[in-house]
Enzyme design. Structure first.
Site, PDB file in Angstrom:
ATOM      1  N   CYS A   2       0.831  -1.192   0.000  1.00 47.31           N
ATOM      2  CA  CYS A   2       0.000   0.000   0.000  1.00 47.31           C
ATOM      3  C   CYS A   2       0.868   1.245   0.000  1.00 47.31           C
ATOM      4  O   CYS A   2       2.091   1.182  -0.050  1.00 47.31           O
ATOM      5  CB  CYS A   2      -0.881   0.013   1.247  1.00 47.31           C
ATOM      6  SG  CYS A   2      -1.775  -1.537   1.529  1.00 47.31           S
ATOM      7  N   ARG A  54      -4.652   1.155  -1.131  1.00 47.32           N
ATOM      8  CA  ARG A  54      -4.460  -0.269  -0.863  1.00 47.32           C
ATOM      9  C   ARG A  54      -4.331  -1.118  -2.117  1.00 47.32           C
ATOM     10  O   ARG A  54      -5.104  -0.973  -3.062  1.00 47.32           O
ATOM     11  CB  ARG A  54      -5.641  -0.792  -0.029  1.00 47.32           C
ATOM     12  CG  ARG A  54      -5.461  -2.252   0.385  1.00 47.32           C
ATOM     13  CD  ARG A  54      -6.643  -2.744   1.190  1.00 47.32           C
ATOM     14  NE  ARG A  54      -6.375  -4.082   1.707  1.00 47.32           N
ATOM     15  CZ  ARG A  54      -7.257  -5.059   1.787  1.00 47.32           C
ATOM     16  NH1 ARG A  54      -8.497  -4.850   1.405  1.00 47.32           N
ATOM     17  NH2 ARG A  54      -6.915  -6.239   2.260  1.00 47.32           N
ATOM     18  N   LEU A  55      -3.335  -2.008  -2.076  1.00 45.23           N
ATOM     19  CA  LEU A  55      -3.224  -3.118  -3.018  1.00 45.23           C
ATOM     20  C   LEU A  55      -3.649  -4.361  -2.254  1.00 45.23           C
ATOM     21  O   LEU A  55      -3.006  -4.750  -1.274  1.00 45.23           O
ATOM     22  CB  LEU A  55      -1.786  -3.260  -3.522  1.00 45.23           C
ATOM     23  CG  LEU A  55      -1.490  -4.455  -4.429  1.00 45.23           C
ATOM     24  CD1 LEU A  55      -2.274  -4.344  -5.729  1.00 45.23           C
ATOM     25  CD2 LEU A  55       0.010  -4.553  -4.713  1.00 45.23           C
ATOM     26  N   ASN A  81       1.689  -0.218   5.477  1.00 46.71           N
ATOM     27  CA  ASN A  81       2.144  -0.709   4.172  1.00 46.71           C
ATOM     28  C   ASN A  81       3.095  -1.871   4.427  1.00 46.71           C
ATOM     29  O   ASN A  81       4.121  -1.702   5.085  1.00 46.71           O
ATOM     30  CB  ASN A  81       2.871   0.422   3.423  1.00 46.71           C
ATOM     31  CG  ASN A  81       3.670  -0.090   2.232  1.00 46.71           C
ATOM     32  OD1 ASN A  81       3.272  -1.041   1.576  1.00 46.71           O
ATOM     33  ND2 ASN A  81       4.790   0.555   1.960  1.00 46.71           N
ATOM     34  N   GLY A  82       2.753  -3.064   3.933  1.00 53.77           N
ATOM     35  CA  GLY A  82       3.662  -4.193   4.099  1.00 53.77           C
ATOM     36  C   GLY A  82       2.932  -5.518   4.229  1.00 53.77           C
ATOM     37  O   GLY A  82       1.753  -5.636   3.908  1.00 53.77           O
ATOM     38  N   GLU A  83       3.669  -6.504   4.701  1.00 44.85           N
ATOM     39  CA  GLU A  83       3.124  -7.829   4.979  1.00 44.85           C
ATOM     40  C   GLU A  83       3.784  -8.377   6.237  1.00 44.85           C
ATOM     41  O   GLU A  83       4.997  -8.236   6.414  1.00 44.85           O
ATOM     42  CB  GLU A  83       3.387  -8.810   3.825  1.00 44.85           C
ATOM     43  CG  GLU A  83       2.706  -8.463   2.521  1.00 44.85           C
ATOM     44  CD  GLU A  83       1.199  -8.614   2.541  1.00 44.85           C
ATOM     45  OE1 GLU A  83       0.661  -9.170   3.526  1.00 44.85           O
ATOM     46  OE2 GLU A  83       0.553  -8.170   1.574  1.00 44.85           O
ATOM     47  N   ASP A 106      -3.658  -8.648   8.450  1.00 45.55           N
ATOM     48  CA  ASP A 106      -2.547  -8.452   9.372  1.00 45.55           C
ATOM     49  C   ASP A 106      -2.572  -7.054   9.977  1.00 45.55           C
ATOM     50  O   ASP A 106      -1.990  -6.820  11.045  1.00 45.55           O
ATOM     51  CB  ASP A 106      -1.200  -8.741   8.705  1.00 45.55           C
ATOM     52  CG  ASP A 106      -1.025  -8.049   7.357  1.00 45.55           C
ATOM     53  OD1 ASP A 106      -1.922  -7.301   6.943  1.00 45.55           O
ATOM     54  OD2 ASP A 106       0.019  -8.280   6.718  1.00 45.55           O
ATOM     55  N   GLY A 381      15.017 -12.856  -5.586  1.00 48.87           N
ATOM     56  CA  GLY A 381      16.247 -13.318  -4.948  1.00 48.87           C
ATOM     57  C   GLY A 381      17.137 -12.186  -4.467  1.00 48.87           C
ATOM     58  O   GLY A 381      18.322 -12.408  -4.185  1.00 48.87           O
TER      59      GLY A 381
END
EC number: 6.3.5.4
Length: 616
Positions: A2, A54-55, A81-83, A106, A381
Site C-alpha cells: 500500500c 491499498r493493493l 504498508n507491508g506484509e 494483518d 532473490g
C-alpha cells in the site's frame, strides 16, 4: 502492499476544518495511487490525519484502511504498508489473551497487538512494513519502519506539524512544503547517487524513518529509538550445523513469504539466489497441485551484442531454460528494447522521486509493468549478495585497503561531466568520505577479532546500510509503481542476524563465493546452477542505446532553459559522447558504466524540471 501518508499536530484541531484537511489527505492519496489501486481511505481526528491507498493481497474484502479500533474509552487508528509473515502465530497468541478480531487482515493484528502490548509489540513482527499509529488518548503518533528498510517512510516538519508519506511526492501535497535542493542535496545526487544517506530524503528538510527504528511525536515530545540492532557475537556452530540452520532459515522464510490470498510468482534469472527461491516455491505449490509462474528479463538483441566481462561472464537465458525445465514452471520471457528503456528512464524518476539507477532501474520498472498483467505478487532473490558476501568488493584487496565505499571507490568518474564551478563548490570527496566514515563508526564490531575480520564486518555493514537499501528502494518503487508486490525472502531479519556472525571461512569456504548459501541449497537445484559463477542483473549491450542517450543529452544541453545546463560542462559531455565506453569499469556497483552516466544525467534534468526544484 500500500501507500500511507498523513500529518500530526496535537495542538491543532484538524476536525474543525474537516473539508480542507480531508482534501489534503485525498491529494496525498492520489499521488500515491499507483501503490494501492484497489481501495483508499482517510481518517481525521482533532490532532491527526491519516491516508491510505491499498493493493489487496490479504483479506480482500474486510482489510480497509485506515483501520480504527475502540476499547472502552480508548481509540487508536492505523495505516500500514507491508506484509506480516508470522501473522497467523501472532493472531492466535492475541486471541488467547482475549483479543477479538473482525477481519482476517494483518493490519488488525498489528493494531490489536499495539493496544495490548504497546510499542514493544513491533519486535514480534516478522515482515516488511511502514506503519503509522495514532493513539488518540495519548495524543501521540507513532511511525515504525521494518528492520532492514524494505518499505519506505519519509517525513518532514511544516512548522509544528509532522508530515509523513510512503513516497516523497506525498509530502509535497501538504501546504507550504516545496522541493528544495541545497548543497548537501546536490552532493547526495552527484557524490553518492544513486545511493543516498540513510535517514535523509535528499530534498532539504526531508528525512526518512531509519530502518529498525520508531518515532513518537506528541505534545512537547519527539522520541526516536531503535527497536532492533545487529549484535556481534561469537559464532559457535560448526560448519555442518551452520549449513543446516541456513538451509532451514532459507526454506522457512520463502514458505512464510508465500502467504497470499491471490496467486504468487517469482523472478527467475538463472542465478543461484532466484533459483533457490523459485525451487522452494515451485515445490510447495506442486504439493497443492499448482504450477508456479516465473519471469525472466533480458534485452532485445542482447544475444547478438552481449560482451562477456569480469562482472557479467555469461548470458542468463541458458540457465533460465534449465531451471524452468527442472522446476516445471509456467515461464514468461520478457524483453525490453532501446526506446522502451529510454522512455522508462523518466518514469523511473516519477516512481522514485529521485534520479536513480538509470536503465538498471528503468528496465526493472518496465518488466514489473508486464509482470503485473499476470501476477500481482512475486518473490525475488534480492539481497543474497549483500548478506552472504557475493559482490567482488568482499573479495578484492583494493576494497580492503580503500578508505571509501567499495562499490564507488573513485570520485573522478562522477566528475566527468560536471562543470568545474560545481566541482569546486560541492566538495564531493569530503561529503562522501564523511558519509562513509559515519557508517564505519557505527559498525557493530566484535572485540578480539583480527584486523581482517574487523574489515570484513565493516564492508558487510556498509553493504547492509547502503548498497542493499539502494536495491531495496529500486525494487519497492519499480514494483509498486505498477501495483506489484515484490517480496525479498532472503532479507528476512533472522537470516541477516544469523549470517552476520558467521565467520568468513564459513561464508566463503575454500574461496567459493557464497559457498555457505550454495551448500545450504544442496539438493534443491541442479549442481551446475548451484555452483554457477555469479552474474548480476542484465543490461543492454546494444551500441545504438548509448548513441541514443548521447544524442538525447546533447539535445537537452542545446535548450537554454534546461535546468541541468547550470551543472554540466557542454564540452565535457560532447567529448564523452564521442569517446568509446568501457563497460568493464563501472562508477557505481557492477552495472553503471558510461551509458548509465549519460542516462543518469538525463534523469537529473528531468527531475529538476518536473519537480520544479529550487536549488539554493
Amino acid at each position: 502492499m500500500c501507500g500511507i501518508a498523513g500529518f500530526c499536530n496535537p495542538f491543532t484541531e484538524f476536525a474543525k476544518e474537516e473539508r480542507k484537511w480531508r482534501g489534503i489527505l485525498e491529494k496525498m492519496n492520489q499521488v500515491q495511487k499507483r501503490r494501492g489501486p484497489d481501495d483508499e481511505g482517510t481518517y481525521l481526528n482533532k490532532g491527526c490525519g491519516l491516508a491510505h491507498v491499498r493493493l489487496s493481497i490479504i483479506d480482500l474484502v474486510t482489510g480497509h484502511q485506515p483501520m480504527i479500533k475502540k476499547a472502552e474509552a480508548r481509540e487508536c487508528a492505523i495505516v500500514y504498508n507491508g506484509e506480516i509473515y508470522n501473522m497467523g502465530e501472532l493472531k492466535k497468541e492475541l486471541q488467547n489473551e482475549g483479543a477479538c478480531f473482525e477481519t482476517t487482515s494483518d493490519t488488525e493484528v498489528i493494531l490489536e497487538g499495539y493496544m495490548l502490548h504497546g510499542v514493544d509489540y513491533i519486535k514480534r513482527l516478522n515482515g516488511i512494513f511502514a506503519i503509522a499509529i495514532w493513539d488518540a488518548n495519548q495524543e501521540s503518533l507513532y511511525l515504525f519502519r521494518d528492520r532492514l528498510g524494505v518499505k519506505p517512510l519519509f517525513y518532514t516538519m511544516a512548522g509544528e506539524t509532522l508530515v509523513f508519506s510512503s513516497e516523497i511526492k506525498g509530502l509535497f501535497e501538504y501546504p507550504q512544503i516545496t522541493p528544495v535542493l541545497d548543497r548537501d542535496g546536490l552532493c547526495e545526487i552527484f557524490a553518492l547517487g544513486p545511493a543516498k544517506s540513510y535517514g535523509k530524503g535528499v530534498f532539504k528538510n526531508v528525512m526518512e524513518v531509519l530502518p529498525g527504528q520508531f518515532i513518537r511525536f506528541a505534545k512537547h515530545t519527539w522520541e526516536q529509538k531503535p527497536y532492533w540492532e545487529l549484535v556481534s557475537k561469537p559464532h559457535e556452530d560448526s560448519f555442518d550445523e551452520t549449513v543446516e540452520k541456513t538451509a532451514w532459515l532459507l526454506e522457512d522464510s520463502v514458505k512464510k513469504q508465500m502467504l497470499s490470498d491471490i496467486p504468487i510468482s517469482t523472478f527467475l534469472s538463472g542465478g543461484v539466489d532466484s533459483s533457490l527461491v523459485t525451487a522452494i516455491c515451485a515445490k510447495e505449490l506442486k504439493k497443492q497441485g499448482k504450477v508456479l509462474n516465473t519471469f525472466s528479463f533480458d534485452f532485445k538483441d542482447n544475444k547478438k551484442y552481449f560482451k562477456s566481462n569480469s562482472f557479467q561472464p555469461s548470458e542468463d537465458r541458458p540457465w533460465v531454460d534449465q531451471m524452468v525445465d527442472y522446476c516445471q514452471t509456467n515461464h514468461h520471457y520478457l524483453e525490453c528494447d532501446n526506446m522502451e528503456l529510454i522512455d522508462y528512464l523518466f518514469k523511473a524518476v516519477d516512481a522514485r522521486d529521485l534520479p536513480c539507477m538509470a536503465d538498471v532501474e528503468s528496465s526493472l520498472l518496465y518488466f514489473c509493468s508486464k509482470v503485473v498483467g499476470i501476477n500481482s505478487v512475486t518473490l525475488t532473490g534480492e539481497c543474497a549478495d549483500e548478506i552472504f558476501g557475493g559482490y567482488p568488493w568482499f573479495h578484492k584487496k583494493e576494497a580492503f585497503e580503500a578508505d571509501a565505499f567499495p562499490w564507488s571507490m573513485s570520485m573522478e568518474p562522477r566528475k566527468t561531466l560536471l562543470s568545474e564551478d560545481v566541482i569546486r563548490q560541492l566538495h564531493m570527496e569530503e561529503y562522501a568520505h564523511e558519509a562513509y566514515q559515519k557508517t564505519i563508526r557505527e559498525t557493530p564490531l566484535l572485540p578480539g577479532e583480527s584486523k581482517e575480520e574487523k574489515r570484513r564486518r565493516e564492508i558487510a555493514y556498509l553493504n547492509l546500510r547502503w548498497f542493499m537499501v539502494t536495491l531495496l528502494d529500486r525494487m519497492d518503487r519499480t514494483s509498486m509503481y505498477s501495483g506489484l508486490e515484490a517480496r525479498v525472502p532472503l532479507a528476512d531479519h533472522r537470516i541477516v542476524e544469523y549470517i552476520w556472525n558467521v565467520p568468513w571461512t564459513m561464508k566463503c569456504p575454500d574461496g567459493i563465493v557464497k559457498g555457505l548459501l550454495r551448500s545450504a541449497g544442496a539438493g534443491m537445484l541442479p549442481d551446475d546452477v548451484l555452483w554457477r559463477k555469479k552474474s548480476p542483473y542484465p543490461k543492454t549491450y546494444h551500441p545504438e542505446y548509448e548513441q541514443l542517450l548521447g544524442k538525447r543529452l546533447q539535445e537537452v544541453l542545446a535548450d537554454p532553459n534546461a535546468p541541468i545546463r547550470q551543472l554540466l560542462d557542454t564540452k565535457k559531455v560532447n567529448d564523452f559522447v564521442n569517446s568509446p565506453s568501457d563497460y568493464g569499469k563501472p562508477w557505481y556497483g557492477q552495472l553503471m558504466a558510461g551509458p548509465q552516466m549519460l542516462a543518469f544525467m538525463l534523469q537529473v534534468n528531468y527531475w529538476l524540471e518536473q519537480y520544479h526544484i529550487q536549488i539554493v
